[in-house]
Design a protein around this motif. Structure first.
Motif, PDB file in Angstrom:
ATOM      1  N   LYS A  58     -23.972 116.624  23.084  1.00 43.66           N
ATOM      2  CA  LYS A  58     -23.185 115.597  23.883  1.00 43.66           C
ATOM      3  C   LYS A  58     -23.048 115.699  25.280  1.00 43.66           C
ATOM      4  O   LYS A  58     -23.133 115.154  26.242  1.00 43.66           O
ATOM      5  CB  LYS A  58     -21.752 115.243  23.154  1.00 43.66           C
ATOM      6  CG  LYS A  58     -21.462 113.756  23.472  1.00 43.66           C
ATOM      7  CD  LYS A  58     -22.232 112.747  22.790  1.00 43.66           C
ATOM      8  CE  LYS A  58     -21.429 111.439  23.019  1.00 43.66           C
ATOM      9  NZ  LYS A  58     -22.148 110.442  22.485  1.00 43.66           N
ATOM     10  N   SER A  59     -22.570 117.213  25.440  1.00 44.95           N
ATOM     11  CA  SER A  59     -22.318 117.306  27.087  1.00 44.95           C
ATOM     12  C   SER A  59     -23.393 117.682  27.775  1.00 44.95           C
ATOM     13  O   SER A  59     -23.311 117.489  29.165  1.00 44.95           O
ATOM     14  CB  SER A  59     -21.509 118.708  27.112  1.00 44.95           C
ATOM     15  OG  SER A  59     -22.183 119.799  26.434  1.00 44.95           O
ATOM     16  N   ASP A  60     -24.626 117.943  27.345  1.00 45.17           N
ATOM     17  CA  ASP A  60     -25.911 117.915  27.906  1.00 45.17           C
ATOM     18  C   ASP A  60     -26.531 116.684  28.134  1.00 45.17           C
ATOM     19  O   ASP A  60     -27.509 116.564  28.746  1.00 45.17           O
ATOM     20  CB  ASP A  60     -26.700 118.802  26.991  1.00 45.17           C
ATOM     21  CG  ASP A  60     -26.257 120.330  27.320  1.00 45.17           C
ATOM     22  OD1 ASP A  60     -25.477 120.652  28.134  1.00 45.17           O
ATOM     23  OD2 ASP A  60     -26.772 121.146  26.628  1.00 45.17           O
TER      24      ASP A  60
END
Length: 289
Positions: A58-60
């Protein structure tokens, strides 16, 4: 704690359990709970890794659909194969190197591609079977005590062997004859022979073998031989010409052996009122054969 609660009354009811047995059962209970705890920890770690993977993706910048695709990748379509070949491929997971490109999973990460080459089904069945067997073995032999451990099994087999041995000896005892009889000194044999002698032989030979109608059995002289085989033969077949009855039909071979061995113990006892010697003198060493 449910397992310990169920097993506790069994300990209390069995007064024969020693402190060592109690410690063993407690130790096994600790092992069982440690295994269960390890399983729970592994499940928690697996769940944690999945959650961390979602957070990292999700952070990527991955969308929810892309994350789902990464977590459960779509496998590449396989070429149709013959039914027989398909069966063996599933069972043994045997695939030629030429088909390696067909085993590639569509997604890749940092230039690394993954093959759809799972562990063979037969191996997984065998692996899980060993786990089930181990758990069953632990419960049966070490927790509930249904099966016998090695030392208990040894004691059971020894007891069974003793029963078989007694049965064999009871049959072998009746195979004794004048050629196989042995000189015995066991107290049980002599005691049994004494009872037979006093019941059947004392009337003619005296209660101490001193001789009455029959000859003295305590001196060095014998009418028909003083060896254990000669005494057995005389008692078994008798001497009709001298009034010695045959005892072959009244006494078993074991009883004939017992009374013969008892007669041998009378030598040299020199009871009072002994009858005069009859027959020929024999050396004790020779007569004992």
């Amino acid at each position: 704690m449910a397992l310990i609660f169920v097993l506790t009354p069994a300990y209390a009811a069995d007064d024969s359990l020693t402190s060592a047995d109690t410690k063993n059962y407690i130790g096994l209970g600790v092992i069982v709970w440690a295994l269960l705890l390890l399983l729970v920890v592994l499940l928690v770690l697996l769940r944690t890794f999945k959650i961390l993977t979602r957070i990292i993706l999700k952070s990527d910048g991955y969308t929810d659909a892309e994350i789902i695709a990464e977590m459960a990748p779509v496998k590449a379509a396989k070429k149709p194969t013959q039914p027989k070949k398909e069966f063996w491929n599933k069972v043994l997971s045997l695939r030629p190197l030429a088909e390696e490109k067909d085993m590639l999973i569509e997604h890749e990460y940092d230039g690394i591609k993954e093959l759809d080459n799972p562990t063979p089904a037969w191996f997984m069945v065998l692996f899980y079977s060993t786990i089930i067997f181990a758990v069953g073995y632990l419960l049966i032999y070490h927790v509930f005590g249904i099966g016998q451990l090695q030392y208990d099994e040894y004691k059971t087999e020894v007891a069974q062997a003793e029963v078989v041995k007694k049965q064999y000896l009871s049959k072998a005892a009746n195979l004794i004859d004048e050629n196989t009889v042995k000189l015995l000194t066991e107290p049980g044999t002599i005691k049994a022979g004494e009872g037979i002698f006093k019941q059947n032989c004392a009337a003619c030979h005296g209660d101490k073998g001193q001789g009455v109608v029959g000859p003295n059995l305590t001196d060095d002289y014998w009418l028909h031989g003083g060896s254990i085989k000669a005494v057995f033969k005389t008692i078994k077949y008798g001497i009709a010409a001298k009034g010695m009855p045959t005892w072959e039909k009244q006494l078993s071979p074991k009883q004939l052996s017992d009374v013969s061995n008892y007669v041998k113990t009378l030598h040299g006892t020199n009871p009072p009122n002994g009858k005069e010697p009859q027959g020929e003198k024999e050396e004790e060493k020779l007569a004992s054969n």
